[in-house]
Scaffold this motif. Sequence first.
Motif, PDB file in Angstrom:
ATOM      1  N   ILE A 467       0.840  -1.202   0.000  1.00  0.00           N
ATOM      2  CA  ILE A 467       0.000   0.000   0.000  1.00  0.00           C
ATOM      3  C   ILE A 467       0.874   1.250   0.000  1.00  0.00           C
ATOM      4  N   SER A 471       0.887   4.317  -2.663  1.00  0.00           N
ATOM      5  CA  SER A 471       0.533   5.666  -2.207  1.00  0.00           C
ATOM      6  C   SER A 471       1.536   6.719  -2.650  1.00  0.00           C
ATOM      7  N   ILE A 509      -8.346  -2.737   2.093  1.00  0.00           N
ATOM      8  CA  ILE A 509      -7.741  -1.481   1.619  1.00  0.00           C
ATOM      9  C   ILE A 509      -8.412  -0.293   2.303  1.00  0.00           C
ATOM     10  N   THR A 510      -9.734  -0.332   2.392  1.00  0.00           N
ATOM     11  CA  THR A 510     -10.478   0.750   3.061  1.00  0.00           C
ATOM     12  C   THR A 510     -10.080   0.852   4.533  1.00  0.00           C
ATOM     13  N   LYS A 513      -6.141   2.277   4.440  1.00  0.00           N
ATOM     14  CA  LYS A 513      -5.660   3.363   3.582  1.00  0.00           C
ATOM     15  C   LYS A 513      -5.387   4.663   4.325  1.00  0.00           C
ATOM     16  N   THR A 521      -7.254   3.798  -4.856  1.00  0.00           N
ATOM     17  CA  THR A 521      -7.422   2.477  -4.253  1.00  0.00           C
ATOM     18  C   THR A 521      -7.877   1.441  -5.275  1.00  0.00           C
TER      19      THR A 521
END
Length: 682
Positions: A467, A471, A509-510, A513, A521
């Motif tokens: 992640i 990002s 992911i939610t 994040k 995403t």
Amino acid sequence: MAQPLLIEIGVEELPAIPLLKIVKNIEKSWQNLLDEYKLSCEFEFIYTPRRLVLKHAAMPEKQEDQTIELMGPPVAAAFKEGEPTKAAEGFARKCGVTVDELGRADNNGREVLFFKKEEKGAQTATLLQEMLEKWIASMAFGKMMRWGSRSDEFIRPIRWLQVRMGDESVSAELFGVQSDTKTYVHRMVNYDAVEVPTIDAYEQVLADGAVTLYPKEREAAILEQFDALESNEGIFIERDADLLAEVVAITENPKALVGKFDEMFLELPPEVIITSMKEHQRYFPVFENGKITNKFVVVSNAYTEDYSKVVAGNERVLKPRLADGLFFYRNDLKNGLSTEGLEKVQFIDGLGTLTDKIRREKRIAMRLLGLYMERVEAQSGKENAALEKAMDRAVELAKADLMSEMVYEFTELQGLMGYYYAKALGEEEVVYNAIKEQYMPVGEGAELPSSIFSGIVAMAIKLDTLIGLFSVGMIPTGSKDPFALRRAVNGIVRIVTAYDLAFNIEDIITLLKDEYAAFDTQLLSDFIIERINKSLDANPSVIAAVFASGERDINEISKKVAALNEIVSSDVFKEQFSTFKRVANISKDVDLDAAMKIDTTLFAEDAEVSLYTAYEKVINSTYKDYKEELEALFGLKRELDAYFDDVMVNTEDEALKNNRLNTIGSIYKTFRDIADIKEISI
């Protein structure tokens, strides 16, 4: 006509690893050249540390003669008022003749200029110089050398060259070295060049000079010597395939010998001893009764009657390596495990230091622990608070050994040394095991973490890297994946499926994040899905069908794909599937998201009643797995076939039509909860 061909390029000792990386390409390159020069034939590519060899049992003496036919421009365009145009003149130049020498031919009903010539094949001996130069240039070893006053370069200096065809020595030159009829044997037999009277005598000359030419023969000799040593010494020698290949590449006269080191070094973790042996000395570790012992096996390239000095020399070289390791080990234990200093070590631009990474990994690990707490409690026997404390400690210490002297010296032992230090310093078993297993699995088929607790630590580390890099826009493209993000996804998939953990991609992911800068995403979700797609061993259309159902839980995806693939792969499925394709096709006209009410009072045919009764039984039953549920759904085939035979779905009566569409649409939708059957192709 064909004759044997021998090409031997003599070099100073080749580095094993660069050679082994491109061995197949070296062989393929020569095959491509044979094809390019129309000399295709069987050959062998052979290597020792001091030579690259090509052997052809039957090399064509010359290229085959060719008849070349060339079609030119239409005659109408080639001449204007009887004079040749530029088109005609250009074609003549291409053919190497005058316009008057060109003929005529029919090409699909049009008269065109035509030229035919016989081209004699060149003698092979005249082509070898050019072919050798191209072959050498194709060898992409990486780092190369220049020597003497030369500006050209190769992996190592070339010292001699043989190019022999039949009874003749073919004139050739590489890097200023002229071909002749001599070779070099083992230095401890003869330091000077040795005459090779004929191609047939080549292998015997080398054998007499203590050179085993073929790599496979050297490997077989080493393994045979290993077997003898094991039998005579009562030991077990670890046969590391990569190390064996490397040793084969650096020896011409392999001799396996047993050496010893001081027992005090057995205080070191086995991996430290093994790494010191393999990485620095190319020794094979030795075990007795399943435990590493104070012995090693070295494969010497010496040629002598007395190998005692060879053994003593290798023992002497290994001792300071192990002494350094023991000093680092004791010193690290005295200093303890600490993350102090990691705040000065940059992770990746935009993602802070390793201390910042540890903080993120802790938060991820705690959130995952919350999701799987019941499973972890049941497996570990620990309660919530104790597990949270252990998880915090495990992630905190996972990278602490990066500050140790041992890992500074042996970077490949990171994590493993943390395990040994944490264990020796009295940390909990779940903590030190998680430290050891934090990078598992390291590849396809590699060992998995031994518990869900360790699996959470491993996933937290992988997820933060995955992640985090998305990002900051560091997303793999094409074959480039410098941070192994594809491997990270594969690892997560394997852990999740091995331990039967719920892992909805989009939900995870939610959940995570907010630890990172805002990013796309959906792009990350698509990347993970693409990796899952490639990691599953199943009919691609089956995988597509499961994804089309909207399923995004990795574990459920794996289960659904496995179940459906087993059914689709059966011998009888293909002949049965047309019925269900029809179900999918009819359902295209149904709004599957609407409430599809089925009014049983509108049933006008017995087949409608039979199908609905069977369908209700299917949806009201309980199933142990997806396969059993799918088998029940596909078991509706008999009722569906009767339905399609006896019932007109698109009847003029709107109420009947909608009721029948809802019936078929409901069956299709039940399938789609597992997989969208319209995606399946067989």
